[in-house]
Design a protein around this motif. Structure first.
Motif, PDB file in Angstrom:
ATOM      1  N   ALA A   1       0.775  -1.362  -0.036  1.00  0.00           N
ATOM      2  CA  ALA A   1       0.061   0.128  -0.089  1.00  0.00           C
ATOM      3  C   ALA A   1       0.828   1.296   0.054  1.00  0.00           C
ATOM      4  CB  ALA A   1      -0.949  -0.042   1.293  1.00  0.00           C
ATOM      5  N   LYS A   2       0.352   2.351  -0.508  1.00  0.00           N
ATOM      6  CA  LYS A   2       0.931   3.795  -0.441  1.00  0.00           C
ATOM      7  C   LYS A   2       1.511   4.275   1.136  1.00  0.00           C
ATOM      8  CE  LYS A   2      -2.949   6.627  -0.556  1.00  0.00           C
ATOM      9  NZ  LYS A   2      -3.826   7.747  -1.423  1.00  0.00           N
ATOM     10  N   GLU A   3       0.684   3.688   1.936  1.00  0.00           N
ATOM     11  CA  GLU A   3       1.276   4.059   3.347  1.00  0.00           C
ATOM     12  C   GLU A   3       2.398   3.401   3.760  1.00  0.00           C
ATOM     13  OE1 GLU A   3      -3.321   4.353   3.350  1.00  0.00           O
ATOM     14  OE2 GLU A   3      -1.738   2.791   2.424  1.00  0.00           O
ATOM     15  N   LEU A   4       2.950   2.329   2.910  1.00  0.00           N
ATOM     16  CA  LEU A   4       4.275   1.818   3.021  1.00  0.00           C
ATOM     17  C   LEU A   4       5.289   2.162   2.331  1.00  0.00           C
ATOM     18  CD1 LEU A   4       3.413  -2.053   3.605  1.00  0.00           C
ATOM     19  CD2 LEU A   4       3.614  -0.339   5.398  1.00  0.00           C
ATOM     20  N   THR A   5       4.846   2.538   0.945  1.00  0.00           N
ATOM     21  CA  THR A   5       5.904   3.055  -0.008  1.00  0.00           C
ATOM     22  C   THR A   5       6.180   4.283  -0.218  1.00  0.00           C
ATOM     23  OG1 THR A   5       4.398   2.966  -1.692  1.00  0.00           O
ATOM     24  CG2 THR A   5       5.121   0.749  -1.380  1.00  0.00           C
ATOM     25  N   GLY A   6       5.049   5.122   0.331  1.00  0.00           N
ATOM     26  CA  GLY A   6       5.109   6.519   0.302  1.00  0.00           C
ATOM     27  C   GLY A   6       4.178   6.924  -1.006  1.00  0.00           C
ATOM     28  N   GLY A   7       3.620   6.053  -1.630  1.00  0.00           N
ATOM     29  CA  GLY A   7       2.832   6.407  -2.777  1.00  0.00           C
ATOM     30  C   GLY A   7       3.308   6.458  -4.013  1.00  0.00           C
ATOM     31  N   ASN A   8       2.746   7.326  -5.035  1.00  0.00           N
ATOM     32  CA  ASN A   8       2.979   7.278  -6.466  1.00  0.00           C
ATOM     33  C   ASN A   8       4.481   8.088  -6.665  1.00  0.00           C
ATOM     34  OD1 ASN A   8       0.605   6.411  -7.689  1.00  0.00           O
ATOM     35  ND2 ASN A   8      -0.138   8.362  -6.672  1.00  0.00           N
ATOM     36  N   TRP A   9       4.885   9.198  -5.775  1.00  0.00           N
ATOM     37  CA  TRP A   9       5.964   9.716  -5.885  1.00  0.00           C
ATOM     38  C   TRP A   9       7.116   9.152  -5.376  1.00  0.00           C
ATOM     39  CZ3 TRP A   9       4.089  12.003  -9.762  1.00  0.00           C
ATOM     40  CH2 TRP A   9       2.760  12.644  -9.720  1.00  0.00           C
ATOM     41  N   TYR A  10       7.231   8.073  -4.832  1.00  0.00           N
ATOM     42  CA  TYR A  10       8.226   7.450  -3.965  1.00  0.00           C
ATOM     43  C   TYR A  10       8.816   6.145  -5.141  1.00  0.00           C
ATOM     44  CZ  TYR A  10       8.115  10.267   0.021  1.00  0.00           C
ATOM     45  OH  TYR A  10       8.009  11.574   0.696  1.00  0.00           O
ATOM     46  N   ARG A  11      10.288   5.976  -4.900  1.00  0.00           N
ATOM     47  CA  ARG A  11      10.608   4.807  -5.511  1.00  0.00           C
ATOM     48  C   ARG A  11      11.695   4.238  -4.882  1.00  0.00           C
ATOM     49  NH1 ARG A  11      13.488   5.453 -11.329  1.00  0.00           N
ATOM     50  NH2 ARG A  11      14.920   6.668 -10.294  1.00  0.00           N
ATOM     51  N   ASP A  12      11.526   3.072  -4.459  1.00  0.00           N
ATOM     52  CA  ASP A  12      12.389   2.374  -3.430  1.00  0.00           C
ATOM     53  C   ASP A  12      12.509   3.049  -2.102  1.00  0.00           C
ATOM     54  OD1 ASP A  12      12.625   0.388  -5.401  1.00  0.00           O
ATOM     55  OD2 ASP A  12      14.567   1.424  -6.266  1.00  0.00           O
ATOM     56  N   GLY A  13      11.414   3.806  -1.573  1.00  0.00           N
ATOM     57  CA  GLY A  13      11.526   4.582  -0.464  1.00  0.00           C
ATOM     58  C   GLY A  13      11.990   5.903  -0.395  1.00  0.00           C
ATOM     59  N   GLU A  14      12.370   6.216  -1.657  1.00  0.00           N
ATOM     60  CA  GLU A  14      13.071   7.770  -1.759  1.00  0.00           C
ATOM     61  C   GLU A  14      12.086   8.555  -2.778  1.00  0.00           C
ATOM     62  OE1 GLU A  14      15.573   8.755  -0.250  1.00  0.00           O
ATOM     63  OE2 GLU A  14      16.410   6.945   0.384  1.00  0.00           O
ATOM     64  N   LEU A  15      11.994   9.847  -2.410  1.00  0.00           N
ATOM     65  CA  LEU A  15      11.129  10.568  -3.008  1.00  0.00           C
ATOM     66  C   LEU A  15      11.857  10.812  -4.602  1.00  0.00           C
ATOM     67  CD1 LEU A  15       8.707  12.503  -3.020  1.00  0.00           C
ATOM     68  CD2 LEU A  15      10.321  14.374  -2.601  1.00  0.00           C
ATOM     69  N   ASP A  16      11.042  10.336  -5.573  1.00  0.00           N
ATOM     70  CA  ASP A  16      11.503  10.436  -7.079  1.00  0.00           C
ATOM     71  C   ASP A  16      11.566  11.565  -7.507  1.00  0.00           C
ATOM     72  OD1 ASP A  16      12.386  10.013  -9.600  1.00  0.00           O
ATOM     73  OD2 ASP A  16      11.131   8.115  -9.803  1.00  0.00           O
ATOM     74  N   LYS A  17      12.359  12.577  -7.191  1.00  0.00           N
ATOM     75  CA  LYS A  17      12.565  14.127  -7.399  1.00  0.00           C
ATOM     76  C   LYS A  17      12.665  14.286  -9.206  1.00  0.00           C
ATOM     77  CE  LYS A  17      14.261  15.462  -3.142  1.00  0.00           C
ATOM     78  NZ  LYS A  17      15.633  16.339  -2.642  1.00  0.00           N
ATOM     79  N   ASP A  18      13.425  13.267  -9.763  1.00  0.00           N
ATOM     80  CA  ASP A  18      13.656  13.512 -11.318  1.00  0.00           C
ATOM     81  C   ASP A  18      12.231  13.121 -11.936  1.00  0.00           C
ATOM     82  OD1 ASP A  18      16.234  14.265 -10.852  1.00  0.00           O
ATOM     83  OD2 ASP A  18      16.833  11.891 -11.121  1.00  0.00           O
ATOM     84  N   TYR A  19      11.506  12.275 -11.582  1.00  0.00           N
ATOM     85  CA  TYR A  19      10.221  11.845 -12.073  1.00  0.00           C
ATOM     86  C   TYR A  19       9.371  12.982 -12.015  1.00  0.00           C
ATOM     87  CZ  TYR A  19       5.813   9.451 -13.154  1.00  0.00           C
ATOM     88  OH  TYR A  19       4.784   8.900 -13.680  1.00  0.00           O
ATOM     89  N   ILE A  20       9.244  13.636 -10.766  1.00  0.00           N
ATOM     90  CA  ILE A  20       8.416  14.817 -10.511  1.00  0.00           C
ATOM     91  C   ILE A  20       8.696  16.086 -11.275  1.00  0.00           C
ATOM     92  CG2 ILE A  20       7.683  16.350  -8.623  1.00  0.00           C
ATOM     93  CD1 ILE A  20       8.084  14.043  -6.725  1.00  0.00           C
ATOM     94  N   ASN A  21       9.925  16.317 -11.386  1.00  0.00           N
ATOM     95  CA  ASN A  21      10.221  17.527 -12.101  1.00  0.00           C
ATOM     96  C   ASN A  21      10.219  17.344 -13.541  1.00  0.00           C
ATOM     97  OD1 ASN A  21      11.555  19.126  -9.988  1.00  0.00           O
ATOM     98  ND2 ASN A  21      13.312  18.096 -10.120  1.00  0.00           N
TER      99      ASN A  21
END
Length: 243
Positions: free
Chosen positions: A97-117
């Motif tokens: 669930a996103k409560e564990l992974t951080g949701g759509n904007w996280y990858r491997d537990g890290e905020l996917d800044k490149d994807y968001i930008n």
């Protein structure tokens, strides 16, 4: 991590726990109890502390059973994105669930800044090119662009647009139903591209008057309370008030 997460769903048929699993070993005793417990938590999973509390098993029993279930390919470990030291165990039949992974904007537990930008840049260019867009128009443009392999949800796109507003790259305005807003319902939220200074590209920064008919009325200089042209007799102003 997938860029778009939907509701948790089964990926394959759950093995018959009373017979042999896909690895050829039977689940009996503590293993079966733990596996049933893990499956019952579905996409949220469960940590070892809660396993011991709910089953009353000793730590050594839990550790041994979990290792066996992992070896048989029945469960997986997911680290909580906010607490990397906390592990949750899930059945392989479920996605976390996103409560564990951080949701759509996280990858491997890290905020996917490149994807968001990247999404923000694409979205800003869309609005800049169209000059004026509703959220529905932006969603449709993303669908038609084919720029991303995974289809973005409306919620994701709204988050991207809101981020652009906070960054002062895009301005949120309300349709007046006139001029450039002619084909957009009165009061509908729209988005315009901004210059670095916060104003709209190629025109001055919009104020509160831009969202009402008076802000774009060519006769505004002749409008007086008791004149031939006045707020009391203006059909456009009355229409806006009725909205």
């Amino acid at each position: 991590m997938s860029k778009s997460q939907g509701p948790s769903s089964l990926k394959r048929k759950r093995p018959d726990l009373g017979t042999k699993n896909s690895s050829g070993g039977a689940l009996i005793g503590q293993e079966k109890v733990l596996y049933d417990l893990i499956c019952s938590k579905q996409s949220m999973g469960i940590c070892t502390f809660d396993m011991k509390r709910e089953t009353k098993f000793a730590e050594s029993v839990v550790t041994k059973s979990l290792k066996s279930l992992q070896t048989k390919g029945l469960i997986k470990i997911v680290q909580h994105y906010q607490n990397k030291g906390k592990k949750f165990y899930l059945s392989n039949d479920f996605e976390p669930a996103k409560e564990l992974t951080g949701g759509n904007w996280y990858r491997d537990g890290e905020l996917d800044k490149d994807y968001i930008n990247t999404l923000k840049q694409v979205c800003a260019r869309m609005i800049q090119r169209k000059k004026l867009m509703t959220i529905e128009g932006i969603v449709e443009s993303f669908k038609q662009s084919g720029a991303f392999k995974v289809e973005l949800s409306r919620e994701q796109i709204e988050e991207i647009v809101n981020a652009l507003v906070l960054d002062n790259q895009v301005m949120e305005v309300k349709s007046s139903g006139f001029g450039e807003f002619e084909f957009i319902p009165i009061g509908k939220i729209c988005y315009k591209y901004c210059t670095q200074g916060g104003g709209l590209k190629g025109e001055p920064k919009i104020g509160a008057m831009a969202s009402i008919p008076c802000g774009v009325c060519p006769r505004i200089t002749y409008c007086t309370p008791n004149g031939i042209i006045s707020p009391a007799t203006c059909v456009y102003y009355t229409k806006w008030l009725d909205f």
